[in-house]
Design a protein around this motif. Structure first.
Motif, short mmCIF file in Angstrom:
data_model
loop_
_atom_site.label_atom_id
_atom_site.label_comp_id
_atom_site.label_asym_id
_atom_site.label_seq_id
_atom_site.Cartn_x
_atom_site.Cartn_y
_atom_site.Cartn_z
N TYR A 1 -5.47 34.11 58.68
CA TYR A 1 -5.80 33.18 57.66
C TYR A 1 -7.39 32.53 58.22
N TRP A 2 -7.13 32.01 59.63
CA TRP A 2 -8.50 31.64 60.01
C TRP A 2 -9.70 32.46 59.84
N PHE A 3 -9.40 33.55 60.22
CA PHE A 3 -10.46 34.99 60.13
C PHE A 3 -10.91 34.99 58.94
N GLU A 4 -10.05 34.96 57.93
CA GLU A 4 -10.31 35.39 56.61
C GLU A 4 -11.21 34.29 56.13
N SER A 5 -11.01 32.83 56.36
CA SER A 5 -11.88 31.87 55.94
C SER A 5 -13.17 31.99 56.60
N PHE A 6 -13.23 32.43 57.87
CA PHE A 6 -14.29 32.48 58.74
C PHE A 6 -15.22 33.54 58.30
N ILE A 7 -14.79 34.68 57.73
CA ILE A 7 -15.54 35.68 57.30
C ILE A 7 -16.03 35.51 55.89
N TYR A 8 -15.27 35.03 54.98
CA TYR A 8 -15.83 34.70 53.64
C TYR A 8 -16.93 33.57 53.85
N LYS A 9 -16.90 32.82 54.66
CA LYS A 9 -18.09 31.70 54.96
C LYS A 9 -19.24 32.40 55.40
N LYS A 10 -19.22 33.77 56.30
CA LYS A 10 -20.28 34.32 56.86
C LYS A 10 -20.88 35.36 55.70
N ALA A 11 -20.08 35.85 54.88
CA ALA A 11 -20.42 36.98 54.15
C ALA A 11 -21.46 36.34 53.03
N LYS A 12 -22.65 36.99 52.74
CA LYS A 12 -23.44 36.86 51.62
C LYS A 12 -22.80 36.91 50.50
N LEU A 13 -22.13 37.79 50.26
CA LEU A 13 -21.30 38.09 48.77
C LEU A 13 -19.92 38.72 49.14
N ILE A 14 -19.04 38.38 48.22
CA ILE A 14 -17.79 39.00 48.29
C ILE A 14 -17.28 39.79 47.09
N ASN A 15 -17.07 40.99 47.39
CA ASN A 15 -16.83 41.82 46.01
C ASN A 15 -15.22 41.93 46.01
N VAL A 16 -14.69 41.65 44.79
CA VAL A 16 -13.40 42.00 44.64
C VAL A 16 -12.96 42.82 43.48
N LEU A 17 -11.74 43.47 43.66
CA LEU A 17 -11.45 44.67 42.79
C LEU A 17 -10.71 44.15 41.33
N THR A 18 -10.07 42.92 41.43
CA THR A 18 -9.43 42.63 40.26
C THR A 18 -9.73 41.17 39.75
N PRO A 19 -9.73 40.84 38.69
CA PRO A 19 -9.82 39.34 38.03
C PRO A 19 -8.92 38.35 39.09
N ALA A 20 -7.70 38.88 39.39
CA ALA A 20 -6.67 38.11 40.21
C ALA A 20 -7.22 37.85 41.71
N PHE A 21 -7.97 38.54 42.12
CA PHE A 21 -8.48 38.41 43.41
C PHE A 21 -9.64 37.31 43.39
N ARG A 22 -10.29 37.21 42.20
CA ARG A 22 -11.42 36.21 42.19
C ARG A 22 -10.63 35.06 42.02
N THR A 23 -9.69 34.72 40.97
CA THR A 23 -8.79 33.33 40.99
C THR A 23 -8.49 33.20 42.29
N LYS A 24 -7.86 33.97 43.28
CA LYS A 24 -7.11 33.73 44.37
C LYS A 24 -8.25 33.17 45.33
N LEU A 25 -9.23 34.05 45.50
CA LEU A 25 -10.47 33.39 46.34
C LEU A 25 -11.01 32.04 45.99
N ILE A 26 -11.27 31.74 44.64
CA ILE A 26 -11.65 30.57 44.12
C ILE A 26 -10.52 29.37 44.76
N GLU A 27 -9.29 29.64 44.57
CA GLU A 27 -8.20 28.83 45.07
C GLU A 27 -8.36 28.58 46.57
N LYS A 28 -8.84 29.47 47.39
CA LYS A 28 -9.04 29.34 48.78
C LYS A 28 -10.15 28.74 49.06
N GLY A 29 -11.20 28.06 47.96
CA GLY A 29 -12.41 27.45 48.45
C GLY A 29 -13.41 28.29 48.38
N VAL A 30 -13.47 29.70 48.13
CA VAL A 30 -14.66 30.33 48.12
C VAL A 30 -15.71 30.00 46.94
#
Length: 412
Positions: free
Chosen positions: A164-193
């Motif tokens: 979970y720590w590394f997931e948060s770290f890598i989301y911060k370092k990435a310039k963009l994040i692509n998701v394959l479903t709308p539900a993934f987008r919702t989950k990432l926004i909930e995680k603070g992305v």
């Protein structure tokens, strides 16, 4: 553009399985772009390594696609042995792909694109982005570590905390994040992305390959050659692993012994042998297991079927995913038997291209199949509906171009 793709599970040429990036890279190369792929040596479903890779740490995979160079990187063959074996396989790829990226990949690149799972490929992307001074885009094909936790694969609390720590770290370092479903987008926004950082370029349907196979193909003759004439064939194509939970299809097959239904399961994975043993123990003559076949051959089996099956274990995380095999069924104009709730169900119901049955409920699966068999005209209609919906919303060439447009925005 010059793209460096990091994909542990990038398929061999003409191999069967999840070919999202095999097709994407071909589309990009056809538009004049150069792609280098850092890929693993062990197949994600079989856990096996081809003989030509034995004893190699890295090896350039020759004779791939035009303008697509593939460097195969060592992955431990402990992949399917146990949880610790799989974890070591993940990190062995990190070590070998970092080495290959620094010392074996020649020339300059404009952007790094990395696709997960496993989540730890993000380590390779981050290290190479620092040393090569390149931006990277991180793709989420499956929510990890949630999916590994829900299926019982990941249980160690320290590793979960690190993931979970590394997931948060890598989301911060990435310039963009692509998701394959709308539900993934919702989950990432909930995680603070930040929402503006998230792209949505989903899986796609492979119309060109389906059309090429169908052009000179006689589905009835192919079906007869397999001894399946007058059978109602339901084909599953994909991994035979923990997440897929294919035992539910065997349970349904037991309830359908009095019918002409045949389940055809094509692929491999760590649960395949135990499934075959269970089939033999129960005397399920209406279940056929087949070895993995090349992508073009897969389409022949689908075209000669009455329905395609998309099934997963009944856990909440899988409510967030699109099943990529559903798109293959759509491109072949075959209705989907769907035992996955959530966004996959919403997709099939919106497209009106199949029937939803409750996952891990053999009675519901068998009843749904009997209902589908009773309306052959409806099956044809659902198959056409799926094709029409996919060509309007999930055409691979369109999505590949859209991906390129986003990559260009992060290039320095």
């Amino acid at each position: 553009m010059r793209i460096l793709l990091i994909h542990q599970y990038f398929l061999e040429k003409n191999d069967g399985g999840g070919s999202r990036f095999n097709e994407m890279t071909k589309a990009w190369a056809a538009q004049g772009h150069e792609v280098t792929v850092l890929a693993g040596m062990v197949h994600y479903a079989t856990g096996k390594k081809e003989e030509r890779y034995q004893g190699k740490f890295t090896l350039k995979d020759k004779n791939f696609y035009d303008h697509v160079d593939v460097v195969r990187c060592h992955v431990s063959e402990s992949y399917n042995s146990s949880f610790l074996g799989r974890l070591w396989a993940y990190f062995s790829f990190v070590f070998s792909s970092v080495y290959a990226g620094l010392f074996k990949v020649k020339g300059q690149h404009d952007v790094i694109l990395v696709t997960s799972p496993p989540l730890f490929v993000g380590i390779t992307a981050y290290i190479l982005s620092v040393f090569k001074r390149l931006p990277f885009i991180f793709e989420v094909r499956d929510l990890w570590p949630e999916s590994a936790i829900d299926t019982g694969v990941l249980q160690n609390k320290l590793i979960i905390k690190f993931a979970y720590w590394f997931e948060s770290f890598i989301y911060k370092k990435a310039k963009l994040i692509n998701v394959l479903t709308p539900a993934f987008r919702t989950k990432l926004i909930e995680k603070g992305v930040p929402e503006k950082k998230i792209l949505f370029i989903p899986n796609a349907a492979d119309f060109s390959l389906a059309a090429a196979v169908e052009k000179d193909f006689n589905a009835l003759e192919f079906k007869q050659s397999m001894g399946l004439d007058n059978k109602f064939v339901i084909t599953y194509v994909g991994a035979h692993g923990v997440a897929n939970h294919l035992i539910q299809l065997l349970d349904a097959a037991e309830l359908l012994k009095d019918s002409n239904v045949v389940f055809q399961l094509i692929g491999s994975g760590m649960r395949k042998e135990s499934l075959i043993e269970e089939k033999n123990k129960r005397g399920l003559d209406n279940v056929i297991f087949r070895d993995p076949v090349a992508k073009a051959e897969v389409f022949k089996y689908i075209l000669a079927s009455d329905m395609g099956a998309s099934v997963l274990k009944k856990v909440d995380t899988f409510k967030t995913i699109y099943s990529n095999k559903t798109f293959d069924y759509m491109s072949c104009k075959k209705p989907t038997l769907l035992a996955i709730d959530g966004v996959s169900r919403a997709l099939v119901e919106e497209a009106n291209c199949g029937i939803y049955v409750e996952p891990e409920n053999p009675e519901a699966i068998a009843a749904g199949i009997r209902q589908a068999m009773a309306s052959p005209e409806r099956l044809i209609e659902m198959g056409q509906n799926g094709y029409n919906h996919a060509i309007a919303n999930f055409d691979r060439s369109v999505l590949a171009s859209r991906y390129l447009d986003h990559m260009k925005t992060v290039v320095k």
